[in-house]
Design a protein around this motif. Structure first.
Motif, mmCIF file in Angstrom:
data_model
loop_
_atom_site.group_PDB
_atom_site.id
_atom_site.type_symbol
_atom_site.label_atom_id
_atom_site.label_comp_id
_atom_site.label_asym_id
_atom_site.label_seq_id
_atom_site.Cartn_x
_atom_site.Cartn_y
_atom_site.Cartn_z
ATOM 1 N N SER A 139 36.245 72.042 32.079
ATOM 2 C CA SER A 139 35.036 72.331 31.312
ATOM 3 C C SER A 139 33.867 72.648 32.243
ATOM 4 O O SER A 139 33.703 72.005 33.277
ATOM 5 C CB SER A 139 34.667 71.137 30.428
ATOM 6 O OG SER A 139 35.711 70.853 29.514
ATOM 7 N N SER A 141 29.663 73.087 32.201
ATOM 8 C CA SER A 141 28.448 72.866 31.433
ATOM 9 C C SER A 141 27.253 73.049 32.354
ATOM 10 O O SER A 141 27.351 72.841 33.568
ATOM 11 C CB SER A 141 28.424 71.457 30.809
ATOM 12 O OG SER A 141 28.559 70.465 31.820
ATOM 13 N N THR A 172 33.514 78.174 23.941
ATOM 14 C CA THR A 172 32.285 78.490 24.660
ATOM 15 C C THR A 172 31.159 78.773 23.674
ATOM 16 O O THR A 172 31.416 79.125 22.513
ATOM 17 C CB THR A 172 32.471 79.711 25.582
ATOM 18 O OG1 THR A 172 31.271 79.928 26.329
ATOM 19 C CG2 THR A 172 32.792 80.970 24.782
ATOM 20 N N ARG A 193 21.350 76.165 27.178
ATOM 21 C CA ARG A 193 22.441 75.274 27.564
ATOM 22 C C ARG A 193 23.757 76.049 27.477
ATOM 23 O O ARG A 193 23.995 76.780 26.509
ATOM 24 C CB ARG A 193 22.460 74.034 26.682
ATOM 25 C CG ARG A 193 21.123 73.299 26.714
ATOM 26 C CD ARG A 193 21.193 71.935 26.081
ATOM 27 N NE ARG A 193 19.872 71.339 25.984
ATOM 28 C CZ ARG A 193 19.220 70.762 26.980
ATOM 29 N NH1 ARG A 193 19.802 70.693 28.177
ATOM 30 N NH2 ARG A 193 18.015 70.261 26.818
ATOM 31 N N GLN A 195 28.065 76.118 27.946
ATOM 32 C CA GLN A 195 29.315 75.359 27.997
ATOM 33 C C GLN A 195 30.479 76.292 27.745
ATOM 34 O O GLN A 195 30.389 77.243 26.980
ATOM 35 C CB GLN A 195 29.294 74.188 26.992
ATOM 36 C CG GLN A 195 29.259 74.557 25.533
ATOM 37 C CD GLN A 195 30.644 74.780 24.943
ATOM 38 O OE1 GLN A 195 31.649 74.362 25.530
ATOM 39 N NE2 GLN A 195 30.707 75.447 23.803
ATOM 40 N N SER A 197 35.128 76.188 28.275
ATOM 41 C CA SER A 197 36.304 75.444 28.733
ATOM 42 C C SER A 197 37.531 76.344 28.708
ATOM 43 O O SER A 197 37.608 77.316 27.951
ATOM 44 C CB SER A 197 36.538 74.198 27.868
ATOM 45 O OG SER A 197 36.750 74.557 26.518
#
Length: 242
Positions: A139, A141, A172, A193, A195, A197
């Motif tokens: 992951s 972030s 995502t 932000r 993120q 994976s």
């Protein structure tokens, strides 16, 4: 007689709380704490990162500003201790922006945390990035803080983060591109932000499996050799007895 003044309990509590807060901040950075980056001018922040199957990350980060104070702070950026063989920082100057380009090769996830901490501009960090593995899932972030940059300066702020995984992206909040890539375009006046994976085999587990196979193969070869040696010895004994 000299009066002894006891520390005020509230002051003591504030001091203790301050130390605890500092510890929390330092610990939280590796888990991605967003720092405020106050800009009076404009910013260029671009990152391209590629994750390999061996859980290392290579890429480039450009960070530049058009104001003397931020540009001078960027000039003081140095290679983190212990990463001199993997990280190269070079001056950058173009279109009125001055800053640094950071090139990095095959950094482990822990080393990426160290590099993220190293980019500090007057006590603030404009971005944070981190990678973590859990089982077969890796992951990513992070965050890009442009809250100090007026939203009406979108045309003069160039910010983009591109990330490529060795396998398809399973989840995502970014924009999926070609292959196994994803990107984000942070907007001025906000905190973006990020993120994403992806799942692929743990290289540590794969290495263990390889050694297991090698070990089993070696044991089988030893066993076969022992059996053949015993048969040869028995056949020789039979010939001698005749």
């Amino acid at each position: 007689m000299t009066d002894v003044t006891e520390p005020h309990p509230i002051a003591t509590a504030h001091a203790t709380g301050g130390r605890s807060s500092l510890v929390r901040r330092l610990t939280g950075v590796t888990a991605l704490v967003t720092m405020l980056f106050v800009l009076s001018g404009c910013l260029q922040l671009n990152a391209q990162m590629s994750v390999r199957k061996d859980d290392t990350v290579s890429g480039r980060i450009l960070i530049a500003a058009d104001q003397p104070a931020q540009a001078a702070a960027l000039e003081r950026l140095g290679t983190p201790s212990g990463l001199e063989q993997k990280v190269r920082i070079t001056p950058y100057s173009a279109d009125g922006f001055t800053g640094r380009e950071i090139y990095f090769t095959q950094l482990t996830f822990a080393e990426m945390d160290t590099l993220s901490l190293a980019v500090d501009i007057e006590g603030a960090r404009p971005y944070s990035m981190s990678f973590r593995r859990s089982g077969d899932t890796v992951s990513f972030s992070g965050s890009v803080d442009l809250s100090g940059l007026p939203a009406d300066r979108a045309e003069s702020a160039t910010t983009r983060v591109d990330l490529t995984f060795p396998n398809r992206i399973s989840e995502t909040n970014g924009t999926i591109g070609t292959g196994n890539s994803v990107s984000w375009t942070p907007a001025p006046g906000s905190i973006t932000r990020m993120q994403a994976s992806s799942s692929y085999p743990d290289p540590a587990a794969r290495g263990f499996a390889v050694w297991m196979i090698v070990g089993i193969g070696a044991a089988l070869l030893v066993s076969i050799g022992t059996v053949l040696a015993a048969r040869t010895s028995r056949a020789r004994s039979d010939r001698l007895s005749r």
